[in-house]
Motif scaffolding. Structure first.
Motif, PDB file in Angstrom:
ATOM      1  N   PRO A 139       0.748  -1.212  -0.026  1.00 27.07           N
ATOM      2  CA  PRO A 139      -0.015  -0.094  -0.058  1.00 27.07           C
ATOM      3  C   PRO A 139       0.883   1.261   0.057  1.00 27.07           C
ATOM      4  CG  PRO A 139      -0.755  -1.552   1.634  1.00 27.07           C
ATOM      5  CD  PRO A 139       0.343  -2.226   0.965  1.00 27.07           C
ATOM      6  N   GLU A 140       2.021   1.105   0.627  1.00 26.16           N
ATOM      7  CA  GLU A 140       2.787   2.375   0.820  1.00 26.16           C
ATOM      8  C   GLU A 140       3.463   2.716  -0.686  1.00 26.16           C
ATOM      9  OE1 GLU A 140       3.223  -0.129   2.889  1.00 26.16           O
ATOM     10  OE2 GLU A 140       2.254   0.677   4.650  1.00 26.16           O
ATOM     11  N   GLN A 141       3.905   1.473  -1.309  1.00 25.83           N
ATOM     12  CA  GLN A 141       4.312   1.870  -2.936  1.00 25.83           C
ATOM     13  C   GLN A 141       3.223   2.370  -3.651  1.00 25.83           C
ATOM     14  OE1 GLN A 141       5.782  -2.392  -3.160  1.00 25.83           O
ATOM     15  NE2 GLN A 141       7.878  -1.698  -2.984  1.00 25.83           N
ATOM     16  N   ARG A 142       2.095   1.817  -3.468  1.00 30.23           N
ATOM     17  CA  ARG A 142       0.811   2.317  -4.368  1.00 30.23           C
ATOM     18  C   ARG A 142       0.799   3.697  -4.042  1.00 30.23           C
ATOM     19  NH1 ARG A 142      -3.274  -1.243  -2.899  1.00 30.23           N
ATOM     20  NH2 ARG A 142      -1.792  -2.645  -3.084  1.00 30.23           N
ATOM     21  N   GLU A 143       0.775   4.035  -2.700  1.00 26.72           N
ATOM     22  CA  GLU A 143       0.533   5.569  -2.695  1.00 26.72           C
ATOM     23  C   GLU A 143       1.617   6.261  -3.129  1.00 26.72           C
ATOM     24  OE1 GLU A 143      -0.155   8.701   0.993  1.00 26.72           O
ATOM     25  OE2 GLU A 143      -0.355   6.690   1.343  1.00 26.72           O
ATOM     26  N   ARG A 144       2.720   6.013  -3.042  1.00 23.58           N
ATOM     27  CA  ARG A 144       3.971   6.769  -3.393  1.00 23.58           C
ATOM     28  C   ARG A 144       3.834   6.840  -5.039  1.00 23.58           C
ATOM     29  NH1 ARG A 144       9.322   6.530  -5.214  1.00 23.58           N
ATOM     30  NH2 ARG A 144      10.599   7.914  -4.285  1.00 23.58           N
ATOM     31  N   ARG A 145       3.463   5.762  -5.820  1.00 29.64           N
ATOM     32  CA  ARG A 145       3.254   6.154  -7.329  1.00 29.64           C
ATOM     33  C   ARG A 145       2.345   6.716  -7.659  1.00 29.64           C
ATOM     34  NH1 ARG A 145      -0.176   3.259  -9.657  1.00 29.64           N
ATOM     35  NH2 ARG A 145      -0.258   1.360  -8.440  1.00 29.64           N
ATOM     36  N   GLU A 146       1.206   6.679  -7.035  1.00 29.85           N
ATOM     37  CA  GLU A 146       0.007   7.573  -7.132  1.00 29.85           C
ATOM     38  C   GLU A 146       0.546   9.060  -6.832  1.00 29.85           C
ATOM     39  OE1 GLU A 146      -3.680   8.853  -8.266  1.00 29.85           O
ATOM     40  OE2 GLU A 146      -2.854   7.038  -8.637  1.00 29.85           O
ATOM     41  N   ARG A 147       1.212   9.272  -5.882  1.00 26.01           N
ATOM     42  CA  ARG A 147       1.475  10.678  -5.544  1.00 26.01           C
ATOM     43  C   ARG A 147       2.361  10.903  -6.542  1.00 26.01           C
ATOM     44  NH1 ARG A 147       1.843  12.784  -0.571  1.00 26.01           N
ATOM     45  NH2 ARG A 147       1.826  10.703   0.473  1.00 26.01           N
ATOM     46  N   LEU A 148       3.294  10.525  -6.984  1.00 20.85           N
ATOM     47  CA  LEU A 148       4.309  10.708  -8.171  1.00 20.85           C
ATOM     48  C   LEU A 148       3.491  11.190  -9.325  1.00 20.85           C
ATOM     49  CD1 LEU A 148       7.394   8.538  -7.591  1.00 20.85           C
ATOM     50  CD2 LEU A 148       7.303  10.864  -7.269  1.00 20.85           C
ATOM     51  N   SER A 149       2.655  10.305  -9.664  1.00 21.24           N
ATOM     52  CA  SER A 149       1.514  10.454 -11.017  1.00 21.24           C
ATOM     53  C   SER A 149       0.814  11.678 -10.825  1.00 21.24           C
ATOM     54  CB  SER A 149       0.770   9.250 -10.874  1.00 21.24           C
ATOM     55  OG  SER A 149      -0.185   9.555 -12.031  1.00 21.24           O
ATOM     56  N   GLN A 150       0.335  11.898  -9.534  1.00 15.52           N
ATOM     57  CA  GLN A 150      -0.541  13.260  -9.527  1.00 15.52           C
ATOM     58  C   GLN A 150       0.251  14.574  -9.503  1.00 15.52           C
ATOM     59  OE1 GLN A 150      -3.595  13.452  -9.912  1.00 15.52           O
ATOM     60  NE2 GLN A 150      -4.171  11.455  -9.700  1.00 15.52           N
ATOM     61  N   ARG A 151       1.531  14.356  -8.779  1.00 18.39           N
ATOM     62  CA  ARG A 151       2.371  15.627  -8.838  1.00 18.39           C
ATOM     63  C   ARG A 151       3.310  15.793 -10.260  1.00 18.39           C
ATOM     64  NH1 ARG A 151       5.946  18.165  -5.220  1.00 18.39           N
ATOM     65  NH2 ARG A 151       7.707  18.806  -6.289  1.00 18.39           N
ATOM     66  N   GLU A 152       3.290  14.619 -11.255  1.00 22.52           N
ATOM     67  CA  GLU A 152       3.606  14.839 -12.511  1.00 22.52           C
ATOM     68  C   GLU A 152       2.427  15.860 -13.114  1.00 22.52           C
ATOM     69  OE1 GLU A 152       4.615  11.370 -14.343  1.00 22.52           O
ATOM     70  OE2 GLU A 152       6.216  11.033 -13.080  1.00 22.52           O
TER      71      GLU A 152
END
Length: 84
Positions: free
Chosen positions: A6-19
């Motif tokens: 779940p932490e990796q998924r949130e990090r990936r989602e955060r990076l996607s939204q940040r982009e």
């Protein structure tokens, strides 16, 4: 089956939204934005996108209104010159 935590998924989602937010801002967001959740980043990007679209629509409408000041016979050529 995904082995992503779940932490990796949130990090990936955060990076996607940040982009996505970077694209809307046309610049890198401030470092303080790293504290926002992916949902907050998405909401901010959505708001910026809606604002940009609203302004573009308003500018188009204003340009069309301004063309009404141009004599009717010249409107076509003026529109082509200004709005290629």
């Amino acid at each position: 089956m995904s082995t992503e935590t779940p932490e990796q998924r949130e990090r990936r989602e955060r990076l996607s939204q940040r982009e996505r937010l970077s694209q809307e801002l046309r610049d890198e967001p401030p470092p303080s934005f790293d504290q926002l959740t992916p949902a907050q980043l998405a909401a901010l990007a959505d708001a910026l996108e809606r604002e940009r679209e609203g302004r573009a629509a308003g500018l188009s409408e204003a340009a069309e209104e301004a063309l009404k000041l141009v004599p009717a016979l010249a409107r076509g050529p003026v529109r082509r010159i200004l709005f290629r």
